[in-house]
Design a protein around this motif. Structure first.
Motif, PDB file in Angstrom:
ATOM      1  N   HIS A  67      18.849 -34.913  52.076  1.00 43.27           N
ATOM      2  CA  HIS A  67      19.217 -33.729  52.822  1.00 43.27           C
ATOM      3  C   HIS A  67      19.375 -32.572  51.844  1.00 43.27           C
ATOM      4  O   HIS A  67      19.525 -32.770  50.640  1.00 43.27           O
ATOM      5  CB  HIS A  67      20.501 -33.954  53.625  1.00 43.27           C
ATOM      6  N   VAL A  87      26.966 -35.696  61.402  1.00 37.85           N
ATOM      7  CA  VAL A  87      27.162 -37.010  60.804  1.00 37.85           C
ATOM      8  C   VAL A  87      25.802 -37.671  60.628  1.00 37.85           C
ATOM      9  O   VAL A  87      25.006 -37.698  61.564  1.00 37.85           O
ATOM     10  CB  VAL A  87      28.060 -37.894  61.700  1.00 37.85           C
ATOM     11  N   THR A  93      27.650 -52.762  55.120  1.00 37.81           N
ATOM     12  CA  THR A  93      26.298 -52.374  54.777  1.00 37.81           C
ATOM     13  C   THR A  93      25.365 -52.548  55.966  1.00 37.81           C
ATOM     14  O   THR A  93      25.440 -53.558  56.661  1.00 37.81           O
ATOM     15  CB  THR A  93      25.791 -53.223  53.603  1.00 37.81           C
ATOM     16  N   THR A 128      32.974 -31.846  53.296  1.00 39.02           N
ATOM     17  CA  THR A 128      32.179 -33.063  53.126  1.00 39.02           C
ATOM     18  C   THR A 128      33.115 -34.244  52.936  1.00 39.02           C
ATOM     19  O   THR A 128      34.085 -34.157  52.182  1.00 39.02           O
ATOM     20  CB  THR A 128      31.260 -32.926  51.893  1.00 39.02           C
ATOM     21  N   THR A 129      32.813 -35.333  53.617  1.00 39.68           N
ATOM     22  CA  THR A 129      33.600 -36.556  53.458  1.00 39.68           C
ATOM     23  C   THR A 129      32.677 -37.751  53.592  1.00 39.68           C
ATOM     24  O   THR A 129      31.557 -37.629  54.078  1.00 39.68           O
ATOM     25  CB  THR A 129      34.738 -36.617  54.506  1.00 39.68           C
ATOM     26  N   TRP A 130      33.123 -38.874  53.126  1.00 41.24           N
ATOM     27  CA  TRP A 130      32.356 -40.110  53.228  1.00 41.24           C
ATOM     28  C   TRP A 130      33.192 -41.131  53.972  1.00 41.24           C
ATOM     29  O   TRP A 130      34.414 -41.189  53.831  1.00 41.24           O
ATOM     30  CB  TRP A 130      32.030 -40.669  51.839  1.00 41.24           C
ATOM     31  N   ILE A 131      32.517 -41.953  54.769  1.00 40.67           N
ATOM     32  CA  ILE A 131      33.172 -43.049  55.479  1.00 40.67           C
ATOM     33  C   ILE A 131      32.503 -44.320  55.020  1.00 40.67           C
ATOM     34  O   ILE A 131      31.276 -44.454  55.088  1.00 40.67           O
ATOM     35  CB  ILE A 131      33.041 -42.878  57.008  1.00 40.67           C
ATOM     36  N   GLU A 132      33.279 -45.266  54.569  1.00 42.08           N
ATOM     37  CA  GLU A 132      32.729 -46.514  54.074  1.00 42.08           C
ATOM     38  C   GLU A 132      32.892 -47.609  55.121  1.00 42.08           C
ATOM     39  O   GLU A 132      33.915 -47.700  55.778  1.00 42.08           O
ATOM     40  CB  GLU A 132      33.428 -46.938  52.780  1.00 42.08           C
ATOM     41  N   ALA A 173      23.596 -40.835  57.948  1.00 41.27           N
ATOM     42  CA  ALA A 173      23.687 -41.857  56.907  1.00 41.27           C
ATOM     43  C   ALA A 173      23.514 -41.205  55.533  1.00 41.27           C
ATOM     44  O   ALA A 173      22.599 -40.397  55.331  1.00 41.27           O
ATOM     45  CB  ALA A 173      22.617 -42.918  57.118  1.00 41.27           C
ATOM     46  N   GLY A 174      24.385 -41.538  54.615  1.00 42.93           N
ATOM     47  CA  GLY A 174      24.366 -40.931  53.285  1.00 42.93           C
ATOM     48  C   GLY A 174      23.112 -41.202  52.490  1.00 42.93           C
ATOM     49  O   GLY A 174      22.820 -40.492  51.538  1.00 42.93           O
ATOM     50  N   GLY A 175      22.338 -42.214  52.865  1.00 39.29           N
ATOM     51  CA  GLY A 175      21.114 -42.524  52.147  1.00 39.29           C
ATOM     52  C   GLY A 175      19.947 -41.619  52.492  1.00 39.29           C
ATOM     53  O   GLY A 175      18.911 -41.671  51.848  1.00 39.29           O
ATOM     54  N   THR A 234      14.472 -42.393  51.742  1.00 37.33           N
ATOM     55  CA  THR A 234      15.639 -42.903  51.022  1.00 37.33           C
ATOM     56  C   THR A 234      15.184 -43.465  49.687  1.00 37.33           C
ATOM     57  O   THR A 234      13.993 -43.572  49.413  1.00 37.33           O
ATOM     58  CB  THR A 234      16.344 -44.027  51.812  1.00 37.33           C
TER      59      THR A 234
END
Length: 70
Positions: free
Chosen positions: A47, A40, A68, A61-65, A42-44, A16
């Motif tokens: 890839h 699914v 932290t 593609t989607t993001w879930i917030e 972690a975006g960090g 990361t």
């Protein structure tokens, strides 16, 4: 059944931030999945997807917030 070749998803575990993402696939984990699957992670995490050689690869593609991670 996949209607394309290539287009493999690789995830680099533990890489990361400022670490290099341009390394060979043999150091990355290839993710195996079939049509209609959800992957699914972690975006960090670094890839990448290998080039599609034949056919068409469709992805959503989607993001879930959320809170932290600590």
């Amino acid at each position: 059944e996949r209607n394309y070749t290539g287009g493999d998803l690789y995830i680099r575990h533990g890489a990361t931030g400022d670490q290099r993402a341009d390394v060979d696939n043999d150091e990355d984990m290839k993710v195996e999945f079939g049509p209609g699957s959800a992957v699914v992670f972690a975006g960090g995490l670094f890839h990448k997807v290998s080039p599609v050689k034949t056919g068409t690869r469709i992805s959503l593609t989607t993001w879930i917030e959320g809170p932290t991670w600590k």
